[in-house]
Every structure is written in structure tokens, then in C-alpha cells.
Design a protein around this motif. Structure first.
Motif, short mmCIF file in Angstrom:
data_model
loop_
_atom_site.label_atom_id
_atom_site.label_comp_id
_atom_site.label_asym_id
_atom_site.label_seq_id
_atom_site.Cartn_x
_atom_site.Cartn_y
_atom_site.Cartn_z
N SER A 82 18.35 -22.98 -20.13
CA SER A 82 19.39 -21.99 -20.41
C SER A 82 20.18 -21.67 -19.14
N SER A 83 21.49 -21.66 -19.28
CA SER A 83 22.34 -21.30 -18.16
C SER A 83 22.70 -19.81 -18.21
N ARG A 84 21.94 -19.05 -18.96
CA ARG A 84 22.11 -17.60 -19.01
C ARG A 84 20.77 -16.94 -19.29
N PRO A 85 20.64 -15.64 -18.96
CA PRO A 85 19.41 -14.94 -19.33
C PRO A 85 19.37 -14.66 -20.82
N LEU A 86 18.24 -14.22 -21.32
CA LEU A 86 18.13 -13.84 -22.72
C LEU A 86 18.96 -12.60 -23.00
N THR A 87 19.53 -12.55 -24.19
CA THR A 87 20.22 -11.34 -24.63
C THR A 87 19.19 -10.31 -25.12
N GLU A 88 19.62 -9.07 -25.25
CA GLU A 88 18.73 -8.03 -25.78
C GLU A 88 18.25 -8.38 -27.18
N GLU A 89 19.17 -8.94 -27.98
CA GLU A 89 18.80 -9.32 -29.34
C GLU A 89 17.73 -10.41 -29.33
N GLU A 90 17.88 -11.40 -28.45
CA GLU A 90 16.89 -12.48 -28.37
C GLU A 90 15.54 -11.96 -27.90
N ILE A 91 15.55 -11.04 -26.96
CA ILE A 91 14.30 -10.44 -26.48
C ILE A 91 13.57 -9.78 -27.64
N HIS A 92 14.30 -9.04 -28.46
CA HIS A 92 13.68 -8.36 -29.62
C HIS A 92 13.15 -9.37 -30.64
N LEU A 93 13.87 -10.48 -30.80
CA LEU A 93 13.41 -11.50 -31.75
C LEU A 93 12.09 -12.12 -31.29
N PHE A 94 11.98 -12.40 -30.00
CA PHE A 94 10.72 -12.94 -29.48
C PHE A 94 9.60 -11.91 -29.62
N GLU A 95 9.90 -10.66 -29.33
CA GLU A 95 8.90 -9.61 -29.47
C GLU A 95 8.46 -9.48 -30.92
N GLY A 96 9.43 -9.58 -31.85
CA GLY A 96 9.11 -9.48 -33.27
C GLY A 96 8.20 -10.58 -33.76
N LYS A 97 8.29 -11.76 -33.14
CA LYS A 97 7.43 -12.89 -33.51
C LYS A 97 6.20 -12.98 -32.61
N ASN A 98 6.05 -12.00 -31.73
CA ASN A 98 4.92 -11.96 -30.79
C ASN A 98 4.83 -13.24 -29.95
N ILE A 99 5.99 -13.74 -29.52
CA ILE A 99 6.06 -14.92 -28.67
C ILE A 99 6.28 -14.46 -27.23
N LYS A 100 5.29 -14.67 -26.39
CA LYS A 100 5.41 -14.29 -24.99
C LYS A 100 5.94 -15.47 -24.18
N LEU A 101 6.89 -15.18 -23.30
CA LEU A 101 7.57 -16.23 -22.55
C LEU A 101 7.30 -16.12 -21.06
N LYS A 102 7.29 -17.28 -20.42
CA LYS A 102 7.36 -17.35 -18.97
C LYS A 102 8.79 -17.78 -18.61
N THR A 103 9.36 -17.17 -17.58
CA THR A 103 10.73 -17.46 -17.16
C THR A 103 10.73 -18.10 -15.79
N ILE A 104 11.36 -19.26 -15.68
CA ILE A 104 11.47 -19.97 -14.40
C ILE A 104 12.95 -20.04 -14.02
N VAL A 105 13.28 -19.64 -12.81
CA VAL A 105 14.61 -19.84 -12.25
C VAL A 105 14.47 -20.95 -11.22
N PHE A 106 15.00 -22.13 -11.54
CA PHE A 106 14.67 -23.30 -10.73
C PHE A 106 15.85 -23.87 -9.95
N ALA A 107 17.06 -23.40 -10.22
CA ALA A 107 18.22 -23.95 -9.52
C ALA A 107 19.40 -23.00 -9.66
N GLU A 108 20.45 -23.28 -8.90
CA GLU A 108 21.69 -22.53 -8.95
C GLU A 108 22.81 -23.49 -9.32
N ASP A 109 23.70 -23.04 -10.18
CA ASP A 109 24.81 -23.88 -10.62
C ASP A 109 26.13 -23.15 -10.40
N ALA A 110 27.20 -23.91 -10.35
CA ALA A 110 28.54 -23.33 -10.26
C ALA A 110 29.39 -23.90 -11.38
#
Length: 286
Positions: A82-110
Motif C-alpha cells: 500500500s502506498s497509503r496508510p489505512l483509512t479509519e473505515e478500513e481500521i474498523h473493518l479489520f477490527e470488526g473481523k478481528n484481524i490483527k495486522l502488522k505494519t511495515i514501512v520499508f521504503a520511501e517513494d516520490a
């Protein structure tokens, strides 16, 4: 032991063997979906990783950050690029499905803004760029001697780059903007359209020798008196001077972490970081 019992034992043994092989294969099969900005880099990293880990199989597809995130929600991917962070709506959707995520920031783009090679424009300020992309400025002769209408080549709304540019400029894109599926389609459109302007990942241009043939990458000025910065200027990116630079994310469900971790470790180690830089992206300080 009678023949019927022997047959049953052999069938049971075969079933266990197939089940074991299936589980073993599944433990080394990674599905990665999402950002078109990241897809070429992901392919390069996966190819190098597979040379040292031949028992792994990594399937990669693009389609936009939103598609990758949706694939995680539906259990159809192990990594969402993903070239963007999660939206608030997406965060709630993952929480609703009880899906826990790990987030990796691995590079910078322009994000690079490009026009046809014959367009006399070399740089553009943010105020003018916003007017061009939201449709308030409709012809090139308002800012250049080019007497042509402006044709905008953009991404679909599921794209992280679409959201990133829109939010950075604080605009809604013109309704006449062409929605393309990825970097390659945008560049091909502009190469044959002297009226065109579009936005693509700078890393895509840097990593593909023929990508910048027929197009011109514009320098960006924050205002009329500020310095013009190119997205291909690596030092400027390292110094955080370019207005349209951003981190690149990978989201991994915790249930997939055990099989994904060797790949993540590879891309974050020295060999992976060198490949990230060689592909036109920028590594982040640890």
C-alpha cells in the motif's frame, strides 16, 4: 491383514502424505497484492529472495492499494502492498473481523508529474498544479505557449497514489480525468498525447529504462519563490525536500506472519535495501 484392511491403511497413509505436502507447500506460499506503485519493486525483491529460498512461492499482483487491503479483509492475500496508510473505515473493518495486522514501512517513494516531451513546461507550482488537476485550468496556453486543451491521466479511486495526490493538493480531481489502471498505462497515454499530464511513481520511471522516453518529468515548486525539486533527485528526497514523497507500507495479518517473516527480513536487510535503491526507491534509516 486382509486385502481390504491393507487398502484402507494405504489410502490413509497416502491421505496423510498429501495433507502434509499440502500444508508444507501452503507454509511457503505467499500471496502479495495491492499498490501498482510497489508491484515492480515487489517482483524484484521476490525474485532475489527466491534465489536463496527456492522452496518459497510468491504470487504478486497489483491493482491498487485498496484492492490489496480488501484482499486481506477477504483472506485472499498474506501481504497488502500500500502506498497509503489505512483509512479509519478500513481500521474498523479489520477490527470488526478481528484481524490483527502488522505494519511495515520499508521504503520511501516520490510521485512524479509528467507531460509529453514536446510540452515546453519544465516546472510547475502547487497552486497551478491544483488548478490543472481539478479542472479549473482547462488549456495549456494559460501557462505556456502550447495552444491545446489539458488532458489529465490519473488513477482509479482505489489507488493509493490517487488518494495521496488528492489529499496533498486538497482537491477533487476533474471529472474529465481519464482513470488508468497503472503507471505504464498513464505513461503510454501521455507519450502519444501532447495535451497530456499525469502522475506516476518516480521509482517506476527510474527502474524502467524506456519509461521516460517520450515524456518529461516536471520539477515541483511549492510556491513561486521556492526551489524547484525533481522527484528523481535522490539527495533532495533524502533531505525530505520534495513535496510529493511518502512512505510505502506493507500490511500483514498476524496469522500470516510466520511464513511472511523470512521475506520481510530479506527486504529489510542489506541485500534487500540495495535492491530497493537500485529500483529507484529510497530506503529509510533504521
Amino acid at each position: 491383514m486382509n486385502q481390504r484392511l491393507i487398502t484402507s491403511v494405504l489410502f490413509f497413509s497416502l491421505t496423510l502424505s498429501l495433507l502434509f505436502l499440502s500444508c508444507s507447500d501452503q507454509a511457503h506460499t505467499i500471496k502479495m497484492k495491492g499498490s501498482d506503485t510497489e508491484v515492480n519493486l515487489a517482483v524484484n525483491l521476490a525474485e532475489e529472495f527466491s534465489k536463496e529460498n527456492s522452496d518459497f512461492s510468491i504470487a504478486i499482483s497489483g491493482g491498487g492499494s485498496g484492492l490489496g487491503i480488501t484482499s486481506l479483509l477477504n483472506g485472499q492475500a498474506d501481504i497488502a502492498n500500500s502506498s497509503r496508510p489505512l483509512t479509519e473505515e478500513e481500521i474498523h473493518l479489520f477490527e470488526g473481523k478481528n484481524i490483527k495486522l502488522k505494519t511495515i514501512v520499508f521504503a520511501e517513494d516520490a510521485t512524479a508529474f509528467v507531460v509529453h516531451k514536446d510540452n515546453p513546461l519544465d516546472e510547475i507550482d502547487l497552486k497551478t498544479l491544483a488548478k490543472v488537476l481539478d479542472g479549473n485550468q482547462k488549456t495549456w496556453n494559460e501557462i505556456t505557449e502550447l495552444n491545446l486543451p489539458i488532458n489529465i491521466y490519473g488513477r482509479q479511486s482505489s489507488s493509493g497514489t490517487y488518494s495521496f495526490v488528492r489529499k496533498k493538493l486538497g482537491i477533487a480531481f476533474s471529472q474529465s480525468a481519464k482513470e488508468m489502471t497503472g503507471n505504464a498505462q498513464i505513461l503510454e497515454g501521455i507519450k502519444i498525447d501532447k495535451s497530456g499530464i499525469g502522475y506516476v511513481g518516480a521509482g517506476y520511471i527510474a527502474a524502467n529504462a524506456g519509461a521516460n522516453q517520450g515524456i518529461k518529468v516536471l520539477k515541483i515548486k511549492e510556491n513561486n519563490t521556492s526551489e524547484s525539486i525533481s522527484p528523481l533527485d535522490q539527495q533532495a528526497i533524502r533531505d525530505n525536500k520534495y513535496f510529493f514523497q511518502r512512505p510505502l507500507f506493507q500490511f500483514v495479518p498476524e496469522k500470516s506472519w510466520a511464513k511472511v517473516e523470512p521475506f520481510i527480513n530479506f527486504e529489510m536487510a542489506s541485500e534487500g535495501r540495495k535492491l530497493i535503491e537500485a529500483s529507484g526507491y529510497y530506503v529509510l534509516d533504521k
